[in-house]
Write an enzyme that holds these catalytic residues in place. Structure first.
Site, PDB file in Angstrom:
ATOM      1  N   SER A 166      -3.750  40.011  98.208  1.00 56.10           N
ATOM      2  CA  SER A 166      -5.037  40.716  98.133  1.00 56.10           C
ATOM      3  C   SER A 166      -6.210  39.801  97.823  1.00 56.10           C
ATOM      4  O   SER A 166      -7.340  40.104  98.201  1.00 56.10           O
ATOM      5  CB  SER A 166      -4.962  41.825  97.081  1.00 56.10           C
ATOM      6  N   LEU A 194       6.168  37.163 105.752  1.00 55.02           N
ATOM      7  CA  LEU A 194       5.784  38.172 104.770  1.00 55.02           C
ATOM      8  C   LEU A 194       5.252  37.463 103.532  1.00 55.02           C
ATOM      9  O   LEU A 194       5.903  36.564 102.991  1.00 55.02           O
ATOM     10  CB  LEU A 194       6.970  39.059 104.405  1.00 55.02           C
ATOM     11  N   ILE A 195       4.076  37.876 103.078  1.00 56.49           N
ATOM     12  CA  ILE A 195       3.413  37.251 101.926  1.00 56.49           C
ATOM     13  C   ILE A 195       3.223  38.295 100.837  1.00 56.49           C
ATOM     14  O   ILE A 195       2.671  39.372 101.094  1.00 56.49           O
ATOM     15  CB  ILE A 195       2.041  36.668 102.321  1.00 56.49           C
ATOM     16  N   TYR A 216       3.291  31.680  80.822  1.00 57.01           N
ATOM     17  CA  TYR A 216       3.184  31.472  82.270  1.00 57.01           C
ATOM     18  C   TYR A 216       4.048  30.284  82.692  1.00 57.01           C
ATOM     19  O   TYR A 216       4.811  30.371  83.653  1.00 57.01           O
ATOM     20  CB  TYR A 216       1.721  31.219  82.632  1.00 57.01           C
ATOM     21  N   GLY A 249      -7.437  35.495  96.229  1.00 52.35           N
ATOM     22  CA  GLY A 249      -7.072  34.157  95.792  1.00 52.35           C
ATOM     23  C   GLY A 249      -6.170  33.409  96.752  1.00 52.35           C
ATOM     24  O   GLY A 249      -6.383  33.414  97.973  1.00 52.35           O
TER      25      GLY A 249
END
Length: 255
Positions: A10, A5-6, A138, A12
């Site tokens: 969608s 499962l990733i 980030y 990149g």
């Protein structure tokens, strides 16, 4: 082959990971907040999953069935000096990059623990081990993510669950270009923001990162931390060799 499962598949890096693992014969469950963006991926399932929404996570995990490997990739970034970055943006990044990753891990771990095997793979960044100016929020979210991942490695290893953190540097995924920027005209930090591209270093492709992720998924005994690409290896080596009593910056800059 594994059932993988990733999250954040969608575009990149996430999309490249889904394509790479499917090409290697794995059963891939690609997820995104808007599942229509997953069209064209040669995967077994395309599901809606918003890592910031518990109900969405639970529904997707139930629909996915048995999950051998979680590739936690969903994330976002921002550009701003810490002096003036909106705290709402910092909170947003932690909800997505850090707590979102933990939320999905919590959803898949009980079944892995009961089976006595499983893999958790977190897509982090070299900024989980060092900082870059103007991308501090980030970096902080990725340092926190790596702390969670290392703790999970200790807590769940006894139950047969292996944890790895993949650390790319700059990637030509479009993420930097899509980042929200809070550096208005005349901002005293504007010269530093303009110098940021030089600080990010050499760029690798999403496909290169995807190959590292897939190799880690298939590794019988993967390490906890895995640099993705030669630029990341160089910078992380330099960080390890640098003194700890002063700030580290891989590239000198005069701004």
């Amino acid at each position: 082959m594994s059932s993988v499962l990733i999250t954040g598949a969608s575009r990149g890096i996430g999309r490249a990971i889904a394509a790479e693992l499917a090409d290697r014969g794995h059963r891939v469950i690609a997820t995104a907040r808007r599942p229509e963006t997953l069209a064209g991926l040669p995967v077994d399932q395309r599901l809606r999953l918003d890592v910031t929404d518990q109900e969405s996570v639970d529904r997707a995990v139930r629909a996915a069935g048995d999950i051998d490997v979680l590739v936690s990739n969903a994330g976002d970034t921002v550009r701003a000096p810490l002096e003036s970055v909106p705290l709402s943006e910092v909170e947003r990044l932690f909800r997505l990059n850090t707590l979102g990753a933990l939320r999905v891990a919590q959803a898949v771990l009980p079944a892995m623990r009961e089976r006595g095997e499983g893999r958790l793979l977190f897509v982090s960044s070299i900024q989980g081990r060092l900082v870059l100016p103007m991308i501090g929020p980030y970096g902080a979210s990725k340092w926190a993510l790596e702390a969670l991942a290392e703790t999970l490695a200790i807590e769940t290893g006894h139950f047969g669950v292996r944890v790895s953190v993949v650390q790319p540097g700059a990637v030509s995924s479009g993420g930097a270009e899509r980042a929200r920027v809070f550096v208005p005209d005349g901002d005293p930090y504007a010269p530093l923001y303009q110098a940021l591209p030089a600080l990010r270093g050499d760029v690798v492709t999403p496909e290169e990162v995807a190959a590292t992720v897939a190799d880690t998924v298939e590794h019988p005994d993967p390490p906890l931390r895995v640099p993705a690409g030669a630029p990341a290896e160089r910078v992380l080596r330099a960080r390890k060799e640098a003194p700890e009593d002063e700030p580290f910056l891989a590239t000198a800059i005069d701004w």
